[in-house]
Design an enzyme around this catalytic site. Sequence first.
Site, PDB file in Angstrom:
ATOM      1  N   GLY A   1       0.633  -1.786   0.121  1.00 39.12           N
ATOM      2  CA  GLY A   1       0.181   0.179   0.173  1.00 39.12           C
ATOM      3  C   GLY A   1       0.611   0.955  -0.180  1.00 39.12           C
ATOM      4  CB  SER A   2       4.478   2.319  -0.980  1.00 36.52           C
ATOM      5  OG  SER A   2       4.480   1.399  -2.410  1.00 36.52           O
TER       6      SER A   2
ATOM      7  CG  LEU B   1     -10.671  -9.832 -13.891  1.00 34.06           C
ATOM      8  CD1 LEU B   1      -9.913  -9.330 -14.449  1.00 34.06           C
ATOM      9  CD2 LEU B   1     -10.889 -11.835 -14.268  1.00 34.06           C
TER      10      LEU B   1
ATOM     11  CG  ASN C   1      -5.266  -2.003 -12.336  1.00 33.11           C
ATOM     12  OD1 ASN C   1      -4.068  -1.854 -10.594  1.00 33.11           O
ATOM     13  ND2 ASN C   1      -4.200  -2.888 -12.881  1.00 33.11           N
TER      14      ASN C   1
ATOM     15  CG  HIS D   1      -0.120  -3.682 -14.948  1.00 28.34           C
ATOM     16  ND1 HIS D   1       0.039  -4.697 -14.776  1.00 28.34           N
ATOM     17  CD2 HIS D   1       1.336  -3.540 -15.927  1.00 28.34           C
ATOM     18  CE1 HIS D   1       0.624  -5.412 -14.857  1.00 28.34           C
ATOM     19  NE2 HIS D   1       1.652  -5.467 -15.509  1.00 28.34           N
TER      20      HIS D   1
HETATM   21  C1  GAR Z   1       2.885  -1.919  -7.877  1.00 32.39           C
HETATM   22  O1  GAR Z   1       3.665  -1.583  -8.091  1.00 32.39           O
HETATM   23  C2  GAR Z   1       1.697  -1.355  -9.107  1.00 32.39           C
HETATM   24  O2  GAR Z   1       1.752  -1.059  -9.654  1.00 32.39           O
HETATM   25  C3  GAR Z   1       1.982  -3.418  -8.782  1.00 32.39           C
HETATM   26  O3  GAR Z   1       1.857  -3.207  -7.332  1.00 32.39           O
HETATM   27  C4  GAR Z   1       2.743  -2.801  -7.037  1.00 32.39           C
HETATM   28  C5  GAR Z   1       1.971  -2.301  -5.042  1.00 32.39           C
HETATM   29  O4  GAR Z   1       3.045  -1.454  -4.538  1.00 32.39           O
HETATM   30  N1  GAR Z   1       1.008  -3.613  -9.919  1.00 32.39           N
HETATM   31  C6  GAR Z   1       0.621  -4.486 -10.125  1.00 32.39           C
HETATM   32  O5  GAR Z   1       0.941  -5.335 -10.402  1.00 32.39           O
HETATM   33  C7  GAR Z   1      -0.970  -4.878 -10.542  1.00 32.39           C
HETATM   34  N2  GAR Z   1      -0.800  -5.692 -11.493  1.00 32.39           N
HETATM   35  P1  GAR Z   1       2.304  -0.808  -3.541  1.00 32.39           P
HETATM   36  O6  GAR Z   1       1.522  -2.109  -2.433  1.00 32.39           O
HETATM   37  O7  GAR Z   1       3.638  -0.856  -2.805  1.00 32.39           O
HETATM   38  O8  GAR Z   1       1.634  -0.158  -3.682  1.00 32.39           O
END
Ligand code: GAR
Length: 190
Positions: free
Chosen positions: A12-13, A87, A102, A104
């Site tokens: 969740g950063s 999904l 979203n 990615h």
């Molecule tokens: C992020 O880099 C996001 O782009 C990716 O997960 C990470 C979550 O980081 N999302 C995916 O890969 C979706 N397919 P976070 O929890 O530190 O925000």
Amino acid sequence: MNNIAIFASGSGSNAENIIGHFSATENAKVTLILSNNRNAFVLKRAERLNIKSIVFDRNDFYRSEKILDVLQQEKITFIVLAGFLWLVPAGIIGKYAGKIINIHPALLPLYGGRGMYGDAVHKAVIENREKESGITIHLVNGEYDSGDIIFQARCPVEPHDDYASLADKIHTLEYMHFPRVIEDMVSRLP
Ligand code: GAR
């Protein structure tokens, strides 16, 4: 006032960065965090930042009425997926058409689809000796990573990069651009 909900499955950063951004704006706030993972660190962040959070299971999500009820009760007008794994079902997409985005961690349509999440994406990019990677912000439809692309930003993949250093570069791009893209979309909501 627009109320933004963030769905997140892990650290969740990005969620925290988005919450911080909107704490200083007038027209929108992040008011709800939703997670499918009761151990997700994003829930600790939400608690610390005083944002309401809920945890749901697969049944709640795919039957959707419960989730839609919460979204309605909380007067959510825009939904952000930030590191969310599942999904999104048609029932939720239908109610929030054009209002779910979203992020990615790659340049879609490359390195998208089922199972392409977080470090798995960066490992594949490194293994294939790509010269660049980046981020894609896109509308959410009923399939993985295939909705209309709203924004992309790029970064070089250098010979010394490993998946962890690439993940850092990608996170930096995400923190820089994601809140601004959300703000722009929210400001254009009818
Ligand atoms: C992020 O880099 C996001 O782009 C990716 O997960 C990470 C979550 O980081 N999302 C995916 O890969 C979706 N397919 P976070 O929890 O530190 O925000």
